[in-house]
Scaffold this motif. Structure first.
Motif, short mmCIF file in Angstrom:
data_model
loop_
_atom_site.label_atom_id
_atom_site.label_comp_id
_atom_site.label_asym_id
_atom_site.label_seq_id
_atom_site.Cartn_x
_atom_site.Cartn_y
_atom_site.Cartn_z
N GLU A 1 86.49 12.59 111.02
CA GLU A 1 86.70 14.00 110.73
C GLU A 1 86.30 14.39 109.31
O GLU A 1 85.76 15.49 109.08
CB GLU A 1 88.16 14.38 111.00
N GLU A 2 86.54 13.53 108.35
CA GLU A 2 86.20 13.88 106.96
C GLU A 2 84.70 14.18 106.82
O GLU A 2 84.31 15.18 106.22
CB GLU A 2 86.60 12.74 106.02
N ALA A 3 83.87 13.32 107.36
CA ALA A 3 82.43 13.54 107.29
C ALA A 3 81.97 14.60 108.28
O ALA A 3 81.01 15.35 108.02
CB ALA A 3 81.69 12.23 107.56
N ALA A 4 82.67 14.71 109.41
CA ALA A 4 82.29 15.69 110.43
C ALA A 4 82.38 17.12 109.89
O ALA A 4 81.58 17.99 110.26
CB ALA A 4 83.18 15.53 111.66
N GLN A 5 83.34 17.36 109.01
CA GLN A 5 83.46 18.70 108.41
C GLN A 5 82.19 19.07 107.64
O GLN A 5 81.75 20.22 107.66
CB GLN A 5 84.67 18.73 107.48
N SER B 1 80.33 13.69 98.40
CA SER B 1 79.61 12.41 98.37
C SER B 1 78.46 12.42 99.37
O SER B 1 78.60 12.91 100.50
CB SER B 1 80.55 11.26 98.71
N SER B 2 77.32 11.87 98.95
CA SER B 2 76.21 11.71 99.87
C SER B 2 76.61 10.73 100.98
O SER B 2 77.57 9.97 100.82
CB SER B 2 74.99 11.15 99.13
N PRO B 3 75.90 10.73 102.11
CA PRO B 3 76.26 9.79 103.19
C PRO B 3 76.35 8.34 102.74
O PRO B 3 77.25 7.60 103.16
CB PRO B 3 75.14 10.01 104.21
N ALA B 4 75.42 7.91 101.87
CA ALA B 4 75.43 6.52 101.42
C ALA B 4 76.65 6.23 100.54
O ALA B 4 77.30 5.20 100.70
CB ALA B 4 74.14 6.21 100.66
N VAL B 5 76.95 7.13 99.63
CA VAL B 5 78.10 6.94 98.74
C VAL B 5 79.39 7.01 99.55
O VAL B 5 80.33 6.25 99.32
CB VAL B 5 78.10 8.00 97.61
N TYR B 6 79.43 7.91 100.53
CA TYR B 6 80.60 8.04 101.39
C TYR B 6 80.84 6.75 102.17
O TYR B 6 81.97 6.27 102.28
CB TYR B 6 80.41 9.21 102.35
N LYS C 1 84.22 4.57 101.90
CA LYS C 1 85.14 4.50 103.04
C LYS C 1 85.04 3.19 103.82
O LYS C 1 86.04 2.68 104.32
CB LYS C 1 84.89 5.68 103.97
N PHE C 2 83.81 2.65 103.91
CA PHE C 2 83.62 1.48 104.77
C PHE C 2 83.12 0.25 104.03
O PHE C 2 82.91 -0.80 104.62
CB PHE C 2 82.62 1.81 105.89
N GLY C 3 82.92 0.37 102.71
CA GLY C 3 82.46 -0.78 101.94
C GLY C 3 80.99 -1.08 102.09
O GLY C 3 80.53 -2.17 101.75
N LYS C 4 80.19 -0.12 102.60
CA LYS C 4 78.75 -0.31 102.76
C LYS C 4 78.07 -0.13 101.40
O LYS C 4 78.22 0.89 100.75
CB LYS C 4 78.15 0.71 103.74
N LYS C 5 77.33 -1.13 100.97
CA LYS C 5 76.72 -1.10 99.65
C LYS C 5 75.59 -0.09 99.56
O LYS C 5 74.72 -0.02 100.41
CB LYS C 5 76.16 -2.50 99.32
N VAL C 6 75.61 0.74 98.50
CA VAL C 6 74.55 1.72 98.25
C VAL C 6 73.37 1.01 97.62
O VAL C 6 73.52 0.22 96.69
CB VAL C 6 75.04 2.85 97.32
N THR C 7 72.17 1.28 98.13
CA THR C 7 70.95 0.69 97.55
C THR C 7 70.03 1.78 97.05
O THR C 7 69.69 2.70 97.79
CB THR C 7 70.20 -0.15 98.60
#
Length: 304
Positions: free
Chosen positions: A183-187, A215-220, A224-230
């Motif tokens: 929901e946070e990103a869906a908004q 936050s951009s999708p990558a930063v988000y 939230k999920f620990g996915k590393k930004v490149t």
């Protein structure tokens, strides 16, 4: 006459298919076999060269490239592999190396389980080598065909095949990996579609999202999920990121898959699949936006 000193490079390769077959093809088992062979035949082992999880249909593998560089520069004069398929499954390239490149550089090539040893070119195994190489490539082509068929079948059954869901969704932990709303990103997704439907450009939308501290999708994903930004560019909203969201039919609840395909199993280049050949399952999951809003944005973009 002084006996030639053989300085060997041991090459190991494990593909994703090998991993599914279990331990028999493992790197450790290959290492045990090759080291034992080298020691029994009096070869000096210079180094080990490993490609883990990489297809043999391409020679753009870091391990094999380092092996070939060392062979061509004289660091090693012998290459030992478990079998021909470990070295490669492209029969043209394998044949070129064994029949032309290696003899030109004085390199001895040994494939243990296929009884191939270029020091004895009159052996029956050397005569059979072209046929074995063709079979290895056929095996790779056949495996690729089976994998494509399985993926297509899974797509038709409604299984979400992507490794991660797009911004605004997460994958549910069920057999179909059904997209469920975050929901946070869906908004933010709804905001992007609503503003585009009013005629605002992707550039304007991206500027405002950045100015509002969203936050951009990558930063988000990292937060939230620990996915590393490149890469620095992923830290900011861009018109391309906005357009990417606007192109996702997934947001209206439709599962769209098989949108691209590889030119061939030897070539990783992908091409777009015509819309009529894609696998589309309408109303597959809960939508983030209404179909009315989706259609309005598509109509606006078609006339832009």
């Amino acid at each position: 006459m002084k006996q030639k000193k053989y300085i060997a490079g041991l090459y190991f390769r494990l593909s994703q298919e090998d991993e599914r077959q279990g331990e028999s093809a493992s790197i450790d088992n290959q290492r045990m076999m090759l080291r034992k062979y080298a020691e029994e035949h009096g070869f000096e082992i210079h180094d080990e060269y490993i490609d883990d999880g990489i297809s043999g249909t391409t020679f753009q593998r870091p391990g094999v490239q380092r092996l070939l560089d060392d062979a061509k520069t004289g660091v090693i004069n012998t290459i030992i592999v478990k079998d021909l398929s470990r070295f490669g499954r492209n029969y043209i390239e394998v044949g070129q190396y064994i029949d032309y490149v290696f003899p030109a550089f004085g390199i001895r090539f040994i494939a243990i389980q296929d009884n191939v040893d270029t020091e004895n070119r009159d052996s029956g195994s050397m005569e059979m080598m072209p046929i074995m190489n063709v079979f290895n490539e056929w095996h790779s082509a056949n495996t690729s065909k089976k994998i494509r068929a399985v993926k297509y079948s899974c797509a038709q059954a409604g299984k979400y095949l992507a490794s991660k869901a797009p911004y605004g969704y997460v994958r549910k932990d069920d057999k179909n990996h059904t997209p469920i709303i975050d929901e946070e990103a869906a908004q933010v997704v709804r905001r992007i579609f609503e503003r585009r439907a009013k005629g605002e450009s992707a550039y304007r939308i991206a500027l405002d999202l950045q100015a509002d501290g969203i936050s951009s999708p990558a930063v988000y994903a990292e937060r939230k999920f620990g996915k590393k930004v490149t890469g620095d560019g992923h830290n900011f909203w861009s018109p391309a990121a906005v357009r990417g969201i606007l192109s996702q039919q997934l947001y209206v609840g439709d599962l769209v898959q098989q949108r691209v395909k590889h030119i061939s199993y030897k070539n990783k280049k992908v091409v777009k699949v015509p819309k009529e050949e894609q696998v589309i399952i309408p109303n597959n999951h809960e939508p983030i936006i209404s179909r009315e809003l989706w259609n309005k944005v598509k109509e606006l973009e078609a006339t832009a």
